[in-house]
Motif scaffolding. Structure first.
Motif, PDB file in Angstrom:
ATOM      1  N   VAL A   4       0.839  -1.198   0.000  1.00  0.00           N
ATOM      2  CA  VAL A   4       0.000   0.000   0.000  1.00  0.00           C
ATOM      3  C   VAL A   4       0.874   1.248   0.000  1.00  0.00           C
ATOM      4  CG1 VAL A   4      -1.691   1.325   1.323  1.00  0.00           C
ATOM      5  CG2 VAL A   4      -1.927  -1.162   1.134  1.00  0.00           C
ATOM      6  N   VAL A   5       1.904   1.244   0.842  1.00  0.00           N
ATOM      7  CA  VAL A   5       2.810   2.394   0.914  1.00  0.00           C
ATOM      8  C   VAL A   5       3.542   2.577  -0.413  1.00  0.00           C
ATOM      9  CG1 VAL A   5       4.869   3.311   2.045  1.00  0.00           C
ATOM     10  CG2 VAL A   5       3.086   2.206   3.406  1.00  0.00           C
ATOM     11  N   ALA A   6       4.014   1.480  -1.008  1.00  0.00           N
ATOM     12  CA  ALA A   6       4.726   1.563  -2.284  1.00  0.00           C
ATOM     13  C   ALA A   6       3.801   2.046  -3.391  1.00  0.00           C
ATOM     14  CB  ALA A   6       5.316   0.200  -2.637  1.00  0.00           C
ATOM     15  N   PHE A   7       2.579   1.550  -3.410  1.00  0.00           N
ATOM     16  CA  PHE A   7       1.616   1.998  -4.416  1.00  0.00           C
ATOM     17  C   PHE A   7       1.392   3.506  -4.297  1.00  0.00           C
ATOM     18  CE2 PHE A   7      -2.619   3.108  -5.840  1.00  0.00           C
ATOM     19  CZ  PHE A   7      -2.727   2.450  -7.063  1.00  0.00           C
ATOM     20  N   ALA A   8       1.194   3.975  -3.073  1.00  0.00           N
ATOM     21  CA  ALA A   8       0.956   5.407  -2.875  1.00  0.00           C
ATOM     22  C   ALA A   8       2.161   6.229  -3.319  1.00  0.00           C
ATOM     23  CB  ALA A   8       0.641   5.681  -1.404  1.00  0.00           C
ATOM     24  N   GLY A   9       3.363   5.745  -3.031  1.00  0.00           N
ATOM     25  CA  GLY A   9       4.549   6.509  -3.379  1.00  0.00           C
ATOM     26  C   GLY A   9       4.868   6.515  -4.856  1.00  0.00           C
ATOM     27  N   HIS A  10       4.591   5.389  -5.544  1.00  0.00           N
ATOM     28  CA  HIS A  10       4.977   5.263  -6.950  1.00  0.00           C
ATOM     29  C   HIS A  10       3.843   5.571  -7.930  1.00  0.00           C
ATOM     30  CE1 HIS A  10       8.971   3.530  -6.263  1.00  0.00           C
ATOM     31  NE2 HIS A  10       8.440   2.798  -5.294  1.00  0.00           N
ATOM     32  N   GLN A  11       2.636   5.162  -7.602  1.00  0.00           N
ATOM     33  CA  GLN A  11       1.529   5.300  -8.544  1.00  0.00           C
ATOM     34  C   GLN A  11       0.760   6.607  -8.380  1.00  0.00           C
ATOM     35  OE1 GLN A  11       0.737   3.144 -10.992  1.00  0.00           O
ATOM     36  NE2 GLN A  11       0.995   1.028 -10.336  1.00  0.00           N
ATOM     37  N   ILE A  12       0.625   7.064  -7.132  1.00  0.00           N
ATOM     38  CA  ILE A  12      -0.084   8.330  -6.892  1.00  0.00           C
ATOM     39  C   ILE A  12       0.956   9.440  -6.982  1.00  0.00           C
ATOM     40  CG2 ILE A  12      -1.566   9.610  -5.312  1.00  0.00           C
ATOM     41  CD1 ILE A  12      -2.426   6.940  -4.123  1.00  0.00           C
ATOM     42  N   HIS A  13       1.277   9.788  -8.207  1.00  0.00           N
ATOM     43  CA  HIS A  13       2.421  10.663  -8.495  1.00  0.00           C
ATOM     44  C   HIS A  13       2.142  11.323  -9.844  1.00  0.00           C
ATOM     45  CE1 HIS A  13       6.590  11.845  -9.285  1.00  0.00           C
ATOM     46  NE2 HIS A  13       6.903  11.483  -8.051  1.00  0.00           N
ATOM     47  N   VAL A  14       2.321  12.625  -9.930  1.00  0.00           N
ATOM     48  CA  VAL A  14       1.889  13.356 -11.115  1.00  0.00           C
ATOM     49  C   VAL A  14       2.657  12.983 -12.375  1.00  0.00           C
ATOM     50  CG1 VAL A  14       3.420  15.364 -10.851  1.00  0.00           C
ATOM     51  CG2 VAL A  14       1.145  15.649 -11.890  1.00  0.00           C
ATOM     52  N   CYS A  15       3.883  12.462 -12.252  1.00  0.00           N
ATOM     53  CA  CYS A  15       4.602  12.061 -13.461  1.00  0.00           C
ATOM     54  C   CYS A  15       4.911  10.575 -13.512  1.00  0.00           C
ATOM     55  CB  CYS A  15       5.881  12.881 -13.649  1.00  0.00           C
ATOM     56  SG  CYS A  15       7.021  12.858 -12.274  1.00  0.00           S
ATOM     57  N   ARG A  16       5.230   9.918 -12.379  1.00  0.00           N
ATOM     58  CA  ARG A  16       5.632   8.518 -12.431  1.00  0.00           C
ATOM     59  C   ARG A  16       4.533   7.605 -12.955  1.00  0.00           C
ATOM     60  NH1 ARG A  16       9.915  10.259 -12.367  1.00  0.00           N
ATOM     61  NH2 ARG A  16      11.555  10.015 -10.830  1.00  0.00           N
ATOM     62  N   TYR A  17       3.289   7.901 -12.635  1.00  0.00           N
ATOM     63  CA  TYR A  17       2.186   7.040 -13.060  1.00  0.00           C
ATOM     64  C   TYR A  17       2.165   6.887 -14.571  1.00  0.00           C
ATOM     65  CZ  TYR A  17      -2.608   5.516 -13.961  1.00  0.00           C
ATOM     66  OH  TYR A  17      -3.704   4.842 -14.420  1.00  0.00           O
ATOM     67  N   ARG A  18       2.239   8.012 -15.300  1.00  0.00           N
ATOM     68  CA  ARG A  18       2.229   7.954 -16.759  1.00  0.00           C
ATOM     69  C   ARG A  18       3.579   7.517 -17.310  1.00  0.00           C
ATOM     70  NH1 ARG A  18       1.721  13.206 -18.892  1.00  0.00           N
ATOM     71  NH2 ARG A  18       1.326  12.260 -20.923  1.00  0.00           N
ATOM     72  N   GLU A  19       4.634   8.006 -16.685  1.00  0.00           N
ATOM     73  CA  GLU A  19       5.986   7.726 -17.166  1.00  0.00           C
ATOM     74  C   GLU A  19       6.294   6.232 -17.102  1.00  0.00           C
ATOM     75  OE1 GLU A  19      10.555   8.944 -15.789  1.00  0.00           O
ATOM     76  OE2 GLU A  19       8.799   9.670 -14.687  1.00  0.00           O
TER      77      GLU A  19
END
Length: 236
Positions: A4-19
């Protein structure tokens, strides 16, 4: 909880999600039987997404504390402590290589590209992203703050990467810029320089607006450049 913590840090992100999503899409949805290496993969989260697609996934990084966190992930890849400038892998031992906004932090980016090419088998793909910040000269104070905060050594365009990869025996197949418009690029630099530790995460609701802006703007400049390159067959 680690997932859950990793998902929030990596996926809920203005550029990493699309990148990272784009790079994973370029890797392919079915990676069964393939060895996928993530160079400077941190906790291994994105290599773990390749593992979910069937890959024998390996993440290499120098930050041991990140890898200790990554071992607790449900889809943890193999985690190796090592230097991107001296990859502890044999020549032509990897089917695909991924590197997400890492090369700009290396003391010798071209040397890292040579290492990625060395371990990649002929016909294999490299998918990567890098800081470009094509308009950084318009906001030198913001860029300097970004550079210091993230230890950026050099920025890259698709042209410079195409030339460097060509010298390593790789041909660029496609490229894409993100945060292409002037306002989007300034927003990216402002978030980086002044947004605080979780600025990029807090800006995640802007993802649809940035995506729409990118779709309406020519694909020739921006904050981040993504590309896919293929290793030439031996003798080419």
């Amino acid at each position: 909880m680690p997932d859950v913590v990793a998902f929030a840090g990596h996926q809920i992100h203005v550029c990493r999600y699309r990148e990272a999503g784009t790079l994973l899409r370029w890797l392919g949805t079915d990676l069964r039987g393939q060895v996928v290496l993530d160079v400077a993969g941190g906790d291994g989260y994105w290599a773990g997404q390749a593992r979910r697609r069937g890959a024998h996934a390996v993440s290499i990084d120098l930050a041991r504390h990140k890898m200790l966190r990554g071992r607790r992930l449900r889809n943890a890849p193999a985690l190796l402590e090592g230097d991107a400038l001296r990859l502890p892998l044999r020549d032509a031992s990897v089917d695909k290589v991924m590197s997400i906004c890492a090369i700009e932090h290396f003391d010798d980016g071209p040397a890292a590209l040579r290492e990625m090419a060395r371990v990649l088998r002929p016909g294999g793909d490299l998918v990567m992203s890098a800081d470009c910040l094509s308009r950084r000269g318009e906001w030198p104070a913001l860029f300097e703050a970004h550079r210091r905060r993230y230890h950026v050594q050099r920025t890259y365009t698709h042209q410079t990467l195409t030339a460097l990869l060509g010298e390593c025996g790789l041909d660029v197949q496609e490229y894409r810029y993100q945060f292409r418009a002037r306002a989007a690029e300034r927003g990216y630099l402002t978030l980086s320089a002044r947004g605080g530790r979780f600025g990029f995460n807090a800006a995640a609701p802007l993802i649809p607006l940035v995506s729409l802006s990118d779709a309406r703007t020519p694909n020739d400049r921006g904050s981040i450049v993504l590309l896919r390159a293929r290793r030439r067959a031996d003798g080419e």
